[in-house]
Design a protein around this motif. Structure first.
Motif, PDB file in Angstrom:
ATOM      1  N   LEU A  57       0.830  -1.202   0.000  1.00  0.00           N
ATOM      2  CA  LEU A  57       0.000   0.000   0.000  1.00  0.00           C
ATOM      3  C   LEU A  57       0.867   1.256   0.000  1.00  0.00           C
ATOM      4  O   LEU A  57       0.546   2.238  -0.694  1.00  0.00           O
ATOM      5  N   ALA A  58       1.969   1.242   0.735  1.00  0.00           N
ATOM      6  CA  ALA A  58       2.879   2.389   0.732  1.00  0.00           C
ATOM      7  C   ALA A  58       3.444   2.628  -0.661  1.00  0.00           C
ATOM      8  O   ALA A  58       3.576   3.776  -1.115  1.00  0.00           O
ATOM      9  N   SER A  59       3.787   1.564  -1.359  1.00  0.00           N
ATOM     10  CA  SER A  59       4.321   1.685  -2.710  1.00  0.00           C
ATOM     11  C   SER A  59       3.299   2.290  -3.664  1.00  0.00           C
ATOM     12  O   SER A  59       3.607   3.214  -4.431  1.00  0.00           O
ATOM     13  N   LEU A  60       2.075   1.794  -3.620  1.00  0.00           N
ATOM     14  CA  LEU A  60       1.050   2.278  -4.532  1.00  0.00           C
ATOM     15  C   LEU A  60       0.633   3.715  -4.218  1.00  0.00           C
ATOM     16  O   LEU A  60       0.387   4.516  -5.132  1.00  0.00           O
ATOM     17  N   LEU A  61       0.542   4.055  -2.941  1.00  0.00           N
ATOM     18  CA  LEU A  61       0.207   5.430  -2.578  1.00  0.00           C
ATOM     19  C   LEU A  61       1.301   6.397  -3.021  1.00  0.00           C
ATOM     20  O   LEU A  61       1.007   7.481  -3.548  1.00  0.00           O
ATOM     21  N   ALA A  62       2.550   6.025  -2.822  1.00  0.00           N
ATOM     22  CA  ALA A  62       3.646   6.898  -3.255  1.00  0.00           C
ATOM     23  C   ALA A  62       3.630   7.071  -4.765  1.00  0.00           C
ATOM     24  O   ALA A  62       3.847   8.180  -5.281  1.00  0.00           O
ATOM     25  N   ALA A  63       3.367   5.993  -5.498  1.00  0.00           N
ATOM     26  CA  ALA A  63       3.303   6.089  -6.952  1.00  0.00           C
ATOM     27  C   ALA A  63       2.149   6.980  -7.401  1.00  0.00           C
ATOM     28  O   ALA A  63       2.207   7.592  -8.471  1.00  0.00           O
ATOM     29  N   ALA A  64       1.093   7.079  -6.575  1.00  0.00           N
ATOM     30  CA  ALA A  64      -0.059   7.921  -6.885  1.00  0.00           C
ATOM     31  C   ALA A  64       0.073   9.323  -6.300  1.00  0.00           C
ATOM     32  O   ALA A  64      -0.908  10.074  -6.241  1.00  0.00           O
ATOM     33  N   GLY A  65       1.277   9.672  -5.849  1.00  0.00           N
ATOM     34  CA  GLY A  65       1.539  11.027  -5.379  1.00  0.00           C
ATOM     35  C   GLY A  65       1.152  11.315  -3.946  1.00  0.00           C
ATOM     36  O   GLY A  65       1.063  12.476  -3.545  1.00  0.00           O
ATOM     37  N   ARG A  66       0.961  10.262  -3.143  1.00  0.00           N
ATOM     38  CA  ARG A  66       0.574  10.464  -1.741  1.00  0.00           C
ATOM     39  C   ARG A  66       1.446   9.571  -0.849  1.00  0.00           C
ATOM     40  O   ARG A  66       0.995   8.538  -0.353  1.00  0.00           O
ATOM     41  N   PRO A  67       2.711   9.925  -0.637  1.00  0.00           N
ATOM     42  CA  PRO A  67       3.573   9.074   0.187  1.00  0.00           C
ATOM     43  C   PRO A  67       3.106   9.018   1.636  1.00  0.00           C
ATOM     44  O   PRO A  67       2.819  10.047   2.253  1.00  0.00           O
ATOM     45  N   VAL A  68       3.020   7.793   2.158  1.00  0.00           N
ATOM     46  CA  VAL A  68       2.622   7.548   3.545  1.00  0.00           C
ATOM     47  C   VAL A  68       3.561   6.476   4.081  1.00  0.00           C
ATOM     48  O   VAL A  68       3.840   5.485   3.402  1.00  0.00           O
ATOM     49  N   GLY A  69       4.060   6.650   5.292  1.00  0.00           N
ATOM     50  CA  GLY A  69       5.010   5.709   5.868  1.00  0.00           C
ATOM     51  C   GLY A  69       4.405   4.344   6.129  1.00  0.00           C
ATOM     52  O   GLY A  69       3.211   4.219   6.454  1.00  0.00           O
ATOM     53  N   VAL A  70       5.228   3.312   6.017  1.00  0.00           N
ATOM     54  CA  VAL A  70       4.764   1.948   6.284  1.00  0.00           C
ATOM     55  C   VAL A  70       4.276   1.821   7.722  1.00  0.00           C
ATOM     56  O   VAL A  70       3.293   1.125   7.997  1.00  0.00           O
ATOM     57  N   GLU A  71       4.939   2.503   8.658  1.00  0.00           N
ATOM     58  CA  GLU A  71       4.531   2.419  10.054  1.00  0.00           C
ATOM     59  C   GLU A  71       3.113   2.960  10.239  1.00  0.00           C
ATOM     60  O   GLU A  71       2.291   2.370  10.959  1.00  0.00           O
ATOM     61  N   THR A  72       2.823   4.089   9.600  1.00  0.00           N
ATOM     62  CA  THR A  72       1.477   4.666   9.686  1.00  0.00           C
ATOM     63  C   THR A  72       0.440   3.718   9.112  1.00  0.00           C
ATOM     64  O   THR A  72      -0.623   3.488   9.706  1.00  0.00           O
ATOM     65  N   LEU A  73       0.755   3.140   7.949  1.00  0.00           N
ATOM     66  CA  LEU A  73      -0.192   2.231   7.309  1.00  0.00           C
ATOM     67  C   LEU A  73      -0.364   0.946   8.100  1.00  0.00           C
ATOM     68  O   LEU A  73      -1.451   0.359   8.129  1.00  0.00           O
ATOM     69  N   THR A  74       0.696   0.506   8.746  1.00  0.00           N
ATOM     70  CA  THR A  74       0.585  -0.697   9.580  1.00  0.00           C
ATOM     71  C   THR A  74      -0.430  -0.479  10.687  1.00  0.00           C
ATOM     72  O   THR A  74      -1.278  -1.346  10.963  1.00  0.00           O
ATOM     73  N   ASP A  75      -0.372   0.681  11.328  1.00  0.00           N
ATOM     74  CA  ASP A  75      -1.345   0.998  12.372  1.00  0.00           C
ATOM     75  C   ASP A  75      -2.774   1.020  11.828  1.00  0.00           C
ATOM     76  O   ASP A  75      -3.734   0.706  12.540  1.00  0.00           O
ATOM     77  N   GLN A  76      -2.921   1.377  10.550  1.00  0.00           N
ATOM     78  CA  GLN A  76      -4.254   1.576   9.988  1.00  0.00           C
ATOM     79  C   GLN A  76      -4.856   0.319   9.357  1.00  0.00           C
ATOM     80  O   GLN A  76      -6.076   0.152   9.374  1.00  0.00           O
ATOM     81  N   VAL A  77      -4.020  -0.558   8.765  1.00  0.00           N
ATOM     82  CA  VAL A  77      -4.593  -1.664   7.988  1.00  0.00           C
ATOM     83  C   VAL A  77      -4.159  -3.049   8.451  1.00  0.00           C
ATOM     84  O   VAL A  77      -4.779  -4.052   8.068  1.00  0.00           O
ATOM     85  N   TYR A  78      -3.116  -3.146   9.259  1.00  0.00           N
ATOM     86  CA  TYR A  78      -2.624  -4.469   9.662  1.00  0.00           C
ATOM     87  C   TYR A  78      -3.463  -5.005  10.823  1.00  0.00           C
ATOM     88  O   TYR A  78      -3.746  -4.287  11.785  1.00  0.00           O
ATOM     89  N   LEU A  79      -3.856  -6.283  10.714  1.00  0.00           N
ATOM     90  CA  LEU A  79      -4.672  -6.920  11.742  1.00  0.00           C
ATOM     91  C   LEU A  79      -3.822  -7.957  12.473  1.00  0.00           C
ATOM     92  O   LEU A  79      -3.587  -9.059  11.952  1.00  0.00           O
ATOM     93  N   PRO A  80      -3.318  -7.637  13.661  1.00  0.00           N
ATOM     94  CA  PRO A  80      -2.421  -8.574  14.361  1.00  0.00           C
ATOM     95  C   PRO A  80      -3.035  -9.951  14.580  1.00  0.00           C
ATOM     96  O   PRO A  80      -2.343 -10.963  14.491  1.00  0.00           O
ATOM     97  N   GLY A  81      -4.329 -10.003  14.861  1.00  0.00           N
ATOM     98  CA  GLY A  81      -4.964 -11.286  15.097  1.00  0.00           C
ATOM     99  C   GLY A  81      -4.946 -12.196  13.889  1.00  0.00           C
ATOM    100  O   GLY A  81      -4.932 -13.423  14.026  1.00  0.00           O
ATOM    101  N   ARG A  82      -4.920 -11.622  12.700  1.00  0.00           N
ATOM    102  CA  ARG A  82      -4.866 -12.396  11.469  1.00  0.00           C
ATOM    103  C   ARG A  82      -3.461 -12.451  10.892  1.00  0.00           C
ATOM    104  O   ARG A  82      -3.227 -13.129   9.891  1.00  0.00           O
ATOM    105  N   ARG A  83      -2.553 -11.701  11.485  1.00  0.00           N
ATOM    106  CA  ARG A  83      -1.170 -11.615  10.987  1.00  0.00           C
ATOM    107  C   ARG A  83      -1.152 -11.231   9.516  1.00  0.00           C
ATOM    108  O   ARG A  83      -0.383 -11.783   8.707  1.00  0.00           O
ATOM    109  N   GLY A  84      -1.970 -10.274   9.164  1.00  0.00           N
ATOM    110  CA  GLY A  84      -2.028  -9.833   7.782  1.00  0.00           C
ATOM    111  C   GLY A  84      -3.058  -8.736   7.591  1.00  0.00           C
ATOM    112  O   GLY A  84      -3.546  -8.141   8.545  1.00  0.00           O
ATOM    113  N   THR A  85      -3.388  -8.474   6.332  1.00  0.00           N
ATOM    114  CA  THR A  85      -4.295  -7.398   5.961  1.00  0.00           C
ATOM    115  C   THR A  85      -5.323  -7.929   4.980  1.00  0.00           C
ATOM    116  O   THR A  85      -4.965  -8.583   3.992  1.00  0.00           O
TER     117      THR A  85
END
Length: 242
Positions: A57-85
């Motif tokens: 997601l960080a790669s695609l957002l940056a390519a679309a002109g909206r860079p966002v850090g992986v750490e920020t996105l992890t907080d927003q989309v990563y589900l620890p209980g599922r160990r994935g997104t």
């Protein structure tokens, strides 16, 4: 490469036999599709564990002109209980940052059209067996039809070379799930009106009021593509009013 806990419906997939889309495209490429497209400037964010979702997601957002850090996105989309997104979280995560995220048609031609237009594509793969899946997100960054070669940002490797055959087998196990993240005013080459309107409505709900101008550009592009669409016209007007 990071393992992915995907949606429960995908975990129950069977063999996923599918026609050889790549072979058909190589024999008779669609008119206007160039024989090769390499997106060498696609940003890359390595994943050393189970964070392939945020990294892609960080790669695609940056390519679309909206860079966002992986750490920020992890907080927003990563589900620890599922160990994935989940796929829904990938789409919602892009929309939260005022970028139109659209699930693409389940065809190889739709993916190659996006690459030819200069846009990388997020794909969901199963790197193991249908009965024992190892889900993994990657970024498709290039193709060369005459040689049957692709390139992907995957795990810790940027622009990793893949054969078209290997890609088709692993991609088919996710029911050919792929998505694009688009800069303001851009639409997928093969855009389905109903699916796109749904994506725009979701963008309206997820984006911040501070990003209303970007959202309005997305609606305006839809209104130009489908001038008879009342929903697109109203959506554009409401977005510009906001």
């Amino acid at each position: 490469m990071g393992a992915l806990a995907a949606a429960g419906a995908l975990a129950a997939l069977g063999g996923c036999a599918s026609p050889p889309m790549g072979s058909a495209l190589r024999r008779a490429p669609p008119a206007g599709l160039p024989p090769a497209a390499w997106l060498d400037a696609t940003p890359f964010f390595p994943d050393h564990g189970t964070l392939c979702g945020p990294a892609v997601l960080a790669s695609l957002l940056a390519a679309a002109g909206r860079p966002v850090g992986v750490e920020t996105l992890t907080d927003q989309v990563y589900l620890p209980g599922r160990r994935g997104t989940l796929q829904a979280e990938m789409l919602a995560g892009a929309r939260r940052h005022a970028r139109l995220a659209v699930e693409l048609a389940p065809s190889l031609a739709a993916l190659l059209d996006e690459l030819a237009a200069g846009r990388p594509v997020g794909v969901l793969l199963n790197l193991a067996l249908p009965v024992w899946p190892r889900w993994h997100y990657a970024v498709l960054t290039g193709y060369e039809l005459p040689t049957g070669r692709l390139r992907l940002h995957s795990g810790t490797r940027a622009d990793e070379p893949w054969s078209l055959t290997a890609f088709e087998h692993t991609w088919a196990r996710s029911q050919h799930w792929a998505f694009a993240v688009l800069a303001p005013g851009a639409l997928p080459v093969q855009a389905d009106e109903h699916r796109l309107i749904e994506a725009l409505l979701a963008l309206d709900r997820a984006a911040s009021p501070a990003d209303a101008a970007d959202v309005a550009q997305a609606w305006a592009a839809a209104a130009r593509r489908w001038p008879g669409s009342l929903t697109a016209a109203v959506g554009e007007g409401n977005a510009w009013l906001a």
